[in-house]
Write an enzyme that holds these catalytic residues in place. Structure first.
Site, PDB file in Angstrom:
ATOM      1  N   GLU A 105       0.823  -1.141   0.108  1.00 22.42           N
ATOM      2  CA  GLU A 105       0.014  -0.139   0.054  1.00 22.42           C
ATOM      3  C   GLU A 105       0.825   1.332  -0.046  1.00 22.42           C
ATOM      4  O   GLU A 105       1.848   1.406   0.948  1.00 22.42           O
ATOM      5  CB  GLU A 105      -0.817   0.151   1.133  1.00 22.42           C
ATOM      6  N   CYS A 119      -5.573   5.339   5.292  1.00 18.49           N
ATOM      7  CA  CYS A 119      -5.446   4.276   4.586  1.00 18.49           C
ATOM      8  C   CYS A 119      -6.664   3.521   4.151  1.00 18.49           C
ATOM      9  O   CYS A 119      -7.474   3.591   4.897  1.00 18.49           O
ATOM     10  CB  CYS A 119      -4.360   3.214   5.574  1.00 18.49           C
ATOM     11  N   CYS A 170      -5.838  -0.600   6.490  1.00 16.15           N
ATOM     12  CA  CYS A 170      -6.040  -0.780   7.985  1.00 16.15           C
ATOM     13  C   CYS A 170      -6.861   0.055   8.330  1.00 16.15           C
ATOM     14  O   CYS A 170      -6.712   0.909   9.494  1.00 16.15           O
ATOM     15  CB  CYS A 170      -4.707  -0.816   8.896  1.00 16.15           C
ATOM     16  N   HIS A 191      -7.255   2.440  12.534  1.00 14.58           N
ATOM     17  CA  HIS A 191      -7.285   4.089  12.448  1.00 14.58           C
ATOM     18  C   HIS A 191      -8.786   4.633  12.868  1.00 14.58           C
ATOM     19  O   HIS A 191      -8.745   5.673  13.977  1.00 14.58           O
ATOM     20  CB  HIS A 191      -6.888   4.883  11.159  1.00 14.58           C
ATOM     21  N   ARG A 244      -0.104  -4.290  11.413  1.00 11.11           N
ATOM     22  CA  ARG A 244       1.176  -4.110  11.037  1.00 11.11           C
ATOM     23  C   ARG A 244       2.084  -3.837  12.171  1.00 11.11           C
ATOM     24  O   ARG A 244       3.015  -3.655  12.234  1.00 11.11           O
ATOM     25  CB  ARG A 244       1.434  -2.831   9.948  1.00 11.11           C
ATOM     26  N   SER A 272       4.081   1.450   9.844  1.00  8.75           N
ATOM     27  CA  SER A 272       5.016   1.530   8.793  1.00  8.75           C
ATOM     28  C   SER A 272       6.061   2.830   8.957  1.00  8.75           C
ATOM     29  O   SER A 272       7.328   2.951   8.234  1.00  8.75           O
ATOM     30  CB  SER A 272       4.772   1.511   7.491  1.00  8.75           C
ATOM     31  N   CYS A 298       2.758  -0.419   4.676  1.00  8.16           N
ATOM     32  CA  CYS A 298       1.453   0.519   4.489  1.00  8.16           C
ATOM     33  C   CYS A 298       2.122   1.829   4.242  1.00  8.16           C
ATOM     34  O   CYS A 298       1.893   2.621   5.374  1.00  8.16           O
ATOM     35  CB  CYS A 298       0.600   0.283   5.281  1.00  8.16           C
ATOM     36  N   CYS A 338      -0.229   5.015   5.281  1.00  4.11           N
ATOM     37  CA  CYS A 338      -0.346   5.444   6.508  1.00  4.11           C
ATOM     38  C   CYS A 338       0.946   6.126   7.246  1.00  4.11           C
ATOM     39  O   CYS A 338       0.761   7.045   8.093  1.00  4.11           O
ATOM     40  CB  CYS A 338      -0.284   4.001   7.196  1.00  4.11           C
TER      41      CYS A 338
END
Length: 564
Positions: free
Chosen positions: A16, A64, A67, A71, A475, A498, A542, A545
């Site tokens: 992503e 994102c 995920c 969030h 993650r 990330s 990701c 993010c």
């Protein structure tokens, strides 16, 4: 004159967002240095400025498209922490069930659709004997998922038709035939079959989220103070529908995903024993899945929080004040030694690339900041959660890791976890752990509803406050910090998994986890960086993010010429 050769992979695909990796290869194709950079500039944090606090969760989940629920949850719970709102027990259970559907969906999609082709060779699967493949599947599970010679033969025919048509779709541009692929053709066929199965499984898990969430991927049933899906909670048919869809996903995890990881761990045992893909010695988790309504950080959680150090084998308690973001090598202004997110400002400072298009290695080279815990570069994610749980003697983590070690043909040592193989296996085991809890949480929900406890919402009383929420996403460690004045947001900052893992170097020169994990990786073929992709993908990047900034009213913050 340096004998190192620079090799750039830009963009890294099957993730992503936009990620660039630069590595220096020696004459033996061994990575001697690595740099992780995101050239993507987007955001959501500053769009929160001057918004009503009720809007925070809905905006936060747009950070994102993968995920989303985490969030949504952490943004909403940051508001609740700031305003001192205590949600009802039933709301907590429903949030955990929604979170479980996200974790399972995320882990299944990541391994099969994004990461799996780093481990299995699609073209080699076409040479496999379907009868032998069916027998091979029984080595790793007594009830292998959707196995049988007929199934495997049909998979071969389906993929062969793609190959003959020249329309390979997701299988195009692979490094098929690369000597770093270690599975047999029959094992490749098993994995390919599960790749196709996972397309259906992920759809079912997304539907599970929609039962209590209203829709997917961006659910809409969370509010500051609880959840709104009360009509679904009190309807036995809706609860049964959720459980049925989740159990379908759990069966795939237990009879397909985990057995496939045993197969991978056996085939890539040498890489695991050598610690290929091991990066930094520190691992962090904020914990996940609260098991009671005791306010953070004192309540029990399915996955405990803490910071684990491999050298000592010990877990230290988490101190949120030790979290700081360093921007020395990132395209932002800020103090050299980092700033606590609760007071951090996000000020762009784009300085560009070198004249030849390379990263400016002596200066700033990424839109991703460098989070550090107590000054340390720290990995986060499923492996961190399992290592912390095991070090704290949590029976779930201890048992599942030991069982995996013993169930891998040829064995899997405790040190093997510190590798790309171990990081990938940890994600499968975590999916198994979460899946094993779902039925119990549904029973707990039914008991409360049966006793007449159907309250799902607590009205906020305060309209001003400051706080944060730390909770793990699939993650890894996710934190949202907020300040609210008279119902309006006046400060917002998110530090995401990330950002921890994909971070550039800091003011001490410490590499981020991606960068550190790539050093000493040997490529079988220099212009086919399969081994680099395998390690980077094992973190489940990701990048959407990890980088975000935008003016709340749409005004230009700054103007940049970004070299492409």
């Amino acid at each position: 004159m340096s004998q190192l050769k620079r090799f750039t992979i830009d963009p890294i695909t099957r993730i992503e967002g936009h990620l660039r990796i630069e590595v220096d290869l020696d004459p033996h194709n061994v990575v001697k240095d690595a740099y992780s950079s995101s050239g993507m500039f987007r955001g959501i944090e500053l769009i929160m400025q001057d918004r009503d606090f009720h809007d925070v969760g809905l905006f936060a989940q747009r950070i994102c498209g993968v995920c989303t629920f985490t969030h949504y949850r952490v943004g909403t719970e940051a508001v609740e922490a700031a305003l001192q709102v205590q949600i009802p027990t039933v709301a907590r259970i429903v949030r955990n069930l929604l979170h479980a559907s996200l974790f399972l969906h995320d882990h299944v999609v990541h391994f099969y659709q994004l990461h799996g082709m780093d481990w299995f060779d699609v073209v080699a699967a076409l040479r496999a004997d379907p009868v032998k493949a069916a027998a091979e599947a029984l080595k790793y599970s007594s009830t292998p998922y959707n196995a049988g010679a007929g199934t495997y033969r049909a998979v071969q025919q389906r993929v062969a038709a793609l190959v003959s048509s020249g329309e390979l779709g997701p299988f195009a541009n692979g490094y098929w035939g690369n000597p770093s692929y270690k599975l047999t053709p029959e094992q490749d066929l098993i994995m390919l079959s599960h790749y196709l199965d996972a397309l259906s499984v992920q759809r079912t898990l997304a539907q599970a989220m929609a039962v209590f969430g209203g829709k997917n991927p961006h659910p809409q049933s969370l509010v500051v103070g609880g959840v709104t899906s009360v009509m679904d909670i009190v309807d036995p048919s809706r609860v049964a529908e959720f459980l049925g869809k989740m159990e379908s996903g759990v069966r795939f995890v237990q009879t397909g995903y985990v057995p496939d990881m045993r197969m991978v761990a056996e085939a890539y045992a040498q890489e695991a024993r050598a610690g290929e893909g091991y990066g930094v010695p520190n691992f962090i988790s904020y914990g996940a899945f609260p098991l009671d309504n005791i306010p953070w950080p004192k309540g029990a959680m399915l996955f405990p929080m803490g910071v684990f150090n491999r050298a000592t084998g010990r877990v230290t308690s988490l101190d949120a004040e030790q979290i700081k973001e360093d921007v020395t090598r990132a395209w932002y202004q800020g103090p050299e030694h980092g700033v606590y997110p609760g007071t951090e400002a996000t000020i762009p400072d784009y300085t560009g690339y070198e004249a030849d298009g390379a990263l400016n290695r002596s200066g700033k080279y990424s839109w991703i900041k460098a989070p550090r815990y107590d000054g340390m570069s720290t990995e986060t994610g499923p492996l961190a959660r399992l290592l912390i749980g095991r070090a704290l003697h949590d029976p779930l983590m201890v048992n599942i890791m030991e069982d995996f070690e013993h169930s891998v043909p040829g064995g899997f040592s405790p040190d093997s976890w510190y590798s790309t193989v171990g990081r990938t296996a940890a994600r499968a085991l975590e999916a198994d752990i979460i899946g094993s809890q779902v039925a119990g949480w549904v029973d707990e929900l039914a008991q409360y509803v049966g006793q007449g406890e159907t309250q799902t919402y607590a009205e906020p009383v305060n309209t001003s406050g400051e706080g944060f929420r730390l909770l793990d996403a699939p993650r890894g460690a996710l934190g949202h910090w907020i300040r609210i004045d008279n119902s309006r947001v006046t400060h917002y900052q998110a530090v995401v998994p990330s950002t921890w893992n994909a971070s550039p170097r800091d003011h001490k020169g410490q590499k981020g986890p991606y960068e550190a994990a790539l050093v000493n990786t040997r490529l079988a073929i220099a212009n086919q960086p399969l081994e680099v992709l395998r390690t980077v993908h094992s973190f489940d990047p990701c990048i959407a993010c990890a980088v975000h900034i935008i003016d709340s009213k749409g005004a230009e913050v700054a103007h940049f010429q970004v070299d492409v």
